[in-house]
Design an enzyme around this catalytic site. Sequence first.
Site, short mmCIF file in Angstrom:
data_model
loop_
_atom_site.label_atom_id
_atom_site.label_comp_id
_atom_site.label_asym_id
_atom_site.label_seq_id
_atom_site.Cartn_x
_atom_site.Cartn_y
_atom_site.Cartn_z
N LYS A 49 -9.16 14.54 -146.53
CA LYS A 49 -6.93 15.03 -146.71
C LYS A 49 -6.50 15.43 -147.26
O LYS A 49 -5.64 16.32 -147.10
CB LYS A 49 -7.11 13.81 -145.12
N GLN A 93 -6.35 4.62 -143.22
CA GLN A 93 -8.00 4.65 -142.79
C GLN A 93 -8.21 3.68 -141.76
O GLN A 93 -9.02 2.48 -142.66
CB GLN A 93 -8.47 5.42 -143.76
N ASP A 116 0.98 8.33 -138.75
CA ASP A 116 0.41 8.50 -137.87
C ASP A 116 0.59 8.26 -136.51
O ASP A 116 0.17 8.25 -134.94
CB ASP A 116 -0.86 7.27 -137.61
#
Length: 278
Positions: A49, A93, A116
């Site tokens: 990422k 994460q 997210d």
Amino acid sequence: MAVILDGKKLRDKLLEKLQKKIDKFEVKPKLSVILVGENPASKIYVNNKQKIAQKIGINSEIIHFSQNISEKELLSKIEELNNDKAVNAILVQLPLPEHISKENVINSINPAKDVDGFTPYNYGKLFSGEKPNVYPCTPKGILLLLDEYNIEIAGKHVVVIGRSNIVGRPVAQMLLDRNATVTMCHSKTQNLAQITKTADIIISAVGKYIIKGEMLKSGCVIIDVGIFKDESGKTRGDVDFETSSKIASYISPVPGGVGPMTIASLMLNTVELFEKSL
Ligand code: NAP
């Protein structure tokens, strides 16, 4: 033979376009990624990422904590990022160590920086048919892939296998909002093959080898979200590509299908949150 839904190609196309947009910004969008512990898969995801974000001009940082960080310390870092005007997007994460409550951590993220789309605010918006700040990355990537290939969703019978909060549930809701007829399947579903046989589109997000050609309706579309290592260490998806690609009209490969689209969506979401903050 089915057409391959090429997630890498679409990712590259979307990122190229996004990079051009970012080039024009005087101040660059900033993504802060929190990683806790040494989970090797998580480290790979986070580094990928970071690499892609930097390549397209997103200012990205990884904040790496040791496995034994306390929940309080983690929450205080998130609070700091919430209050930092330079940070537009926060990603924690997963998975987190067992002594830390995933819910408390997610709930602490400012919904305006929730890249997210997992906070109760954004999730609640999504499930009440309203627009969240951003849509969850993997479901968003799946819809972008279907749209790129002009696959019709309205009126189609979509069978979603797997009911996780990160893939199955949100993608089912998003497809419902696009007027699909959605059936949800999970580990307690009986006669899965009977259900998949009636599907125009199958979204499989399980992490086990469960779909074979004989379970499909001719001409169906298959999105394989699952990714895991088999006994021989080979990376594979939920779907038996060999038999399924002979029956389906479109199929996403593993790797190279949904995975790259998830990363592309993360970058798109970061820029969307940045633009909303202006
Ligand atoms: P998850 O939390 O791992 O849960 C798996 C789901 O599969 C559960 O809902 C479970 O049902 C269901 N299931 C298990 N065995 C089944 C069976 N035999 N038949 C039907 N359903 C079954 O789900 P996830 O986090 O969404 O991950 C699923 C897979 O997608 C994993 O391989 C993951 O690595 C992959 N993934 C890929 C991406 C990407 O970007 N490519 C992103 C996210 C996830 P119950 O609810 O009844 O337990």
